[in-house]
Design a protein around this motif. Sequence first.
Motif, PDB file in Angstrom:
ATOM      1  N   PHE A   1     -49.940 113.862 -24.356  1.00  0.00           N
ATOM      2  CA  PHE A   1     -49.152 114.621 -25.332  1.00  0.00           C
ATOM      3  C   PHE A   1     -49.381 116.118 -25.156  1.00  0.00           C
ATOM      4  CE2 PHE A   1     -49.151 116.798 -29.459  1.00  0.00           C
ATOM      5  CZ  PHE A   1     -47.808 116.645 -29.802  1.00  0.00           C
ATOM      6  N   LEU A   2     -50.660 116.521 -25.014  1.00  0.00           N
ATOM      7  CA  LEU A   2     -50.964 117.940 -24.830  1.00  0.00           C
ATOM      8  C   LEU A   2     -50.398 118.451 -23.513  1.00  0.00           C
ATOM      9  CD1 LEU A   2     -54.642 118.044 -26.111  1.00  0.00           C
ATOM     10  CD2 LEU A   2     -52.601 118.834 -27.302  1.00  0.00           C
ATOM     11  N   TRP A   3     -50.416 117.618 -22.489  1.00  0.00           N
ATOM     12  CA  TRP A   3     -49.900 118.030 -21.182  1.00  0.00           C
ATOM     13  C   TRP A   3     -48.384 118.213 -21.232  1.00  0.00           C
ATOM     14  CZ3 TRP A   3     -53.165 119.540 -17.579  1.00  0.00           C
ATOM     15  CH2 TRP A   3     -52.680 119.777 -16.301  1.00  0.00           C
ATOM     16  N   LYS A   4     -47.671 117.300 -21.911  1.00  0.00           N
ATOM     17  CA  LYS A   4     -46.213 117.409 -22.000  1.00  0.00           C
ATOM     18  C   LYS A   4     -45.786 118.634 -22.800  1.00  0.00           C
ATOM     19  CE  LYS A   4     -45.141 112.508 -21.787  1.00  0.00           C
ATOM     20  NZ  LYS A   4     -44.674 111.358 -22.566  1.00  0.00           N
ATOM     21  N   ARG A   5     -46.527 118.940 -23.865  1.00  0.00           N
ATOM     22  CA  ARG A   5     -46.180 120.065 -24.735  1.00  0.00           C
ATOM     23  C   ARG A   5     -46.727 121.395 -24.226  1.00  0.00           C
ATOM     24  NH1 ARG A   5     -42.918 116.884 -26.734  1.00  0.00           N
ATOM     25  NH2 ARG A   5     -43.304 115.728 -28.636  1.00  0.00           N
ATOM     26  N   LYS A   6     -47.415 121.356 -23.082  1.00  0.00           N
ATOM     27  CA  LYS A   6     -48.018 122.535 -22.448  1.00  0.00           C
ATOM     28  C   LYS A   6     -49.017 123.231 -23.378  1.00  0.00           C
ATOM     29  CE  LYS A   6     -44.141 123.395 -19.364  1.00  0.00           C
ATOM     30  NZ  LYS A   6     -44.460 122.317 -18.527  1.00  0.00           N
ATOM     31  N   LEU A   7     -49.826 122.417 -24.032  1.00  0.00           N
ATOM     32  CA  LEU A   7     -50.881 122.929 -24.906  1.00  0.00           C
ATOM     33  C   LEU A   7     -52.226 122.835 -24.182  1.00  0.00           C
ATOM     34  CD1 LEU A   7     -49.762 121.268 -28.245  1.00  0.00           C
ATOM     35  CD2 LEU A   7     -49.447 123.634 -27.564  1.00  0.00           C
ATOM     36  N   TYR A   8     -52.285 123.437 -22.994  1.00  0.00           N
ATOM     37  CA  TYR A   8     -53.484 123.354 -22.166  1.00  0.00           C
ATOM     38  C   TYR A   8     -54.692 123.989 -22.844  1.00  0.00           C
ATOM     39  CZ  TYR A   8     -49.782 122.753 -18.736  1.00  0.00           C
ATOM     40  OH  TYR A   8     -48.675 122.330 -18.067  1.00  0.00           O
ATOM     41  N   TRP A   9     -54.464 124.986 -23.674  1.00  0.00           N
ATOM     42  CA  TRP A   9     -55.551 125.711 -24.308  1.00  0.00           C
ATOM     43  C   TRP A   9     -56.284 124.860 -25.343  1.00  0.00           C
ATOM     44  CZ3 TRP A   9     -54.943 126.299 -29.543  1.00  0.00           C
ATOM     45  CH2 TRP A   9     -53.654 126.101 -30.031  1.00  0.00           C
ATOM     46  N   MET A  10     -55.690 123.748 -25.794  1.00  0.00           N
ATOM     47  CA  MET A  10     -56.351 122.907 -26.786  1.00  0.00           C
ATOM     48  C   MET A  10     -57.305 121.891 -26.162  1.00  0.00           C
ATOM     49  SD  MET A  10     -53.566 122.111 -29.677  1.00  0.00           S
ATOM     50  CE  MET A  10     -54.793 121.508 -30.816  1.00  0.00           C
ATOM     51  N   ILE A  11     -57.182 121.639 -24.867  1.00  0.00           N
ATOM     52  CA  ILE A  11     -58.014 120.630 -24.207  1.00  0.00           C
ATOM     53  C   ILE A  11     -59.506 120.987 -24.282  1.00  0.00           C
ATOM     54  CG2 ILE A  11     -58.516 119.526 -21.991  1.00  0.00           C
ATOM     55  CD1 ILE A  11     -55.485 119.574 -21.469  1.00  0.00           C
ATOM     56  N   PRO A  12     -59.930 122.235 -24.022  1.00  0.00           N
ATOM     57  CA  PRO A  12     -61.375 122.535 -24.164  1.00  0.00           C
ATOM     58  C   PRO A  12     -61.884 122.364 -25.590  1.00  0.00           C
ATOM     59  CG  PRO A  12     -60.312 124.227 -22.868  1.00  0.00           C
ATOM     60  CD  PRO A  12     -59.225 123.358 -23.413  1.00  0.00           C
ATOM     61  N   MET A  13     -61.065 122.685 -26.576  1.00  0.00           N
ATOM     62  CA  MET A  13     -61.494 122.510 -27.968  1.00  0.00           C
ATOM     63  C   MET A  13     -61.692 121.039 -28.306  1.00  0.00           C
ATOM     64  SD  MET A  13     -59.539 125.344 -30.255  1.00  0.00           S
ATOM     65  CE  MET A  13     -57.885 125.011 -29.711  1.00  0.00           C
ATOM     66  N   ILE A  14     -60.810 120.191 -27.834  1.00  0.00           N
ATOM     67  CA  ILE A  14     -60.932 118.757 -28.106  1.00  0.00           C
ATOM     68  C   ILE A  14     -62.140 118.185 -27.383  1.00  0.00           C
ATOM     69  CG2 ILE A  14     -59.812 116.537 -27.706  1.00  0.00           C
ATOM     70  CD1 ILE A  14     -57.173 117.958 -28.346  1.00  0.00           C
ATOM     71  N   LEU A  15     -62.375 118.618 -26.156  1.00  0.00           N
ATOM     72  CA  LEU A  15     -63.554 118.149 -25.426  1.00  0.00           C
ATOM     73  C   LEU A  15     -64.847 118.582 -26.116  1.00  0.00           C
ATOM     74  CD1 LEU A  15     -62.458 118.687 -21.724  1.00  0.00           C
ATOM     75  CD2 LEU A  15     -62.615 116.550 -23.002  1.00  0.00           C
ATOM     76  N   LEU A  16     -64.864 119.791 -26.670  1.00  0.00           N
ATOM     77  CA  LEU A  16     -66.035 120.256 -27.399  1.00  0.00           C
ATOM     78  C   LEU A  16     -66.251 119.441 -28.670  1.00  0.00           C
ATOM     79  CD1 LEU A  16     -68.204 122.463 -27.266  1.00  0.00           C
ATOM     80  CD2 LEU A  16     -66.744 123.837 -28.744  1.00  0.00           C
ATOM     81  N   LEU A  17     -65.197 119.087 -29.359  1.00  0.00           N
ATOM     82  CA  LEU A  17     -65.322 118.231 -30.539  1.00  0.00           C
ATOM     83  C   LEU A  17     -65.858 116.852 -30.173  1.00  0.00           C
ATOM     84  CD1 LEU A  17     -62.095 119.086 -32.551  1.00  0.00           C
ATOM     85  CD2 LEU A  17     -64.449 119.538 -33.212  1.00  0.00           C
ATOM     86  N   ILE A  18     -65.430 116.337 -29.041  1.00  0.00           N
ATOM     87  CA  ILE A  18     -65.933 115.034 -28.584  1.00  0.00           C
ATOM     88  C   ILE A  18     -67.421 115.118 -28.257  1.00  0.00           C
ATOM     89  CG2 ILE A  18     -65.788 113.356 -26.699  1.00  0.00           C
ATOM     90  CD1 ILE A  18     -62.755 113.893 -26.704  1.00  0.00           C
ATOM     91  N   VAL A  19     -67.853 116.204 -27.630  1.00  0.00           N
ATOM     92  CA  VAL A  19     -69.272 116.378 -27.305  1.00  0.00           C
ATOM     93  C   VAL A  19     -70.101 116.442 -28.585  1.00  0.00           C
ATOM     94  CG1 VAL A  19     -70.952 118.024 -26.357  1.00  0.00           C
ATOM     95  CG2 VAL A  19     -68.918 117.427 -25.053  1.00  0.00           C
ATOM     96  N   PHE A  20     -69.645 117.196 -29.585  1.00  0.00           N
ATOM     97  CA  PHE A  20     -70.370 117.263 -30.849  1.00  0.00           C
ATOM     98  C   PHE A  20     -70.399 115.915 -31.553  1.00  0.00           C
ATOM     99  CE2 PHE A  20     -69.732 122.027 -31.001  1.00  0.00           C
ATOM    100  CZ  PHE A  20     -71.078 122.299 -30.816  1.00  0.00           C
ATOM    101  N   ALA A  21     -69.323 115.167 -31.468  1.00  0.00           N
ATOM    102  CA  ALA A  21     -69.308 113.835 -32.080  1.00  0.00           C
ATOM    103  C   ALA A  21     -70.329 112.925 -31.407  1.00  0.00           C
ATOM    104  CB  ALA A  21     -67.910 113.236 -31.984  1.00  0.00           C
ATOM    105  N   VAL A  22     -70.443 113.013 -30.092  1.00  0.00           N
ATOM    106  CA  VAL A  22     -71.442 112.208 -29.375  1.00  0.00           C
ATOM    107  C   VAL A  22     -72.856 112.623 -29.795  1.00  0.00           C
ATOM    108  CG1 VAL A  22     -72.424 111.755 -27.083  1.00  0.00           C
ATOM    109  CG2 VAL A  22     -69.954 111.657 -27.439  1.00  0.00           C
TER     110      VAL A  22
END
Length: 56
Positions: A17-38
Amino acid sequence: MRDMMARMGILGELLSFLWKRKLYWMIPMILLLIVFAVFIILQSNPVTAPFIYSLF
């Protein structure tokens, strides 16, 4: 590429979804949230908690 994203489940759908909408800048934020959740999940386990505390 689509086959790999389909096998990843919800995370694959979110990334496609992020790739289709060209929201590349949100991918690092989501990955950081996943790391904190872990970290939070690992910290709740008394066996791994001392190792997480030593990181910070």
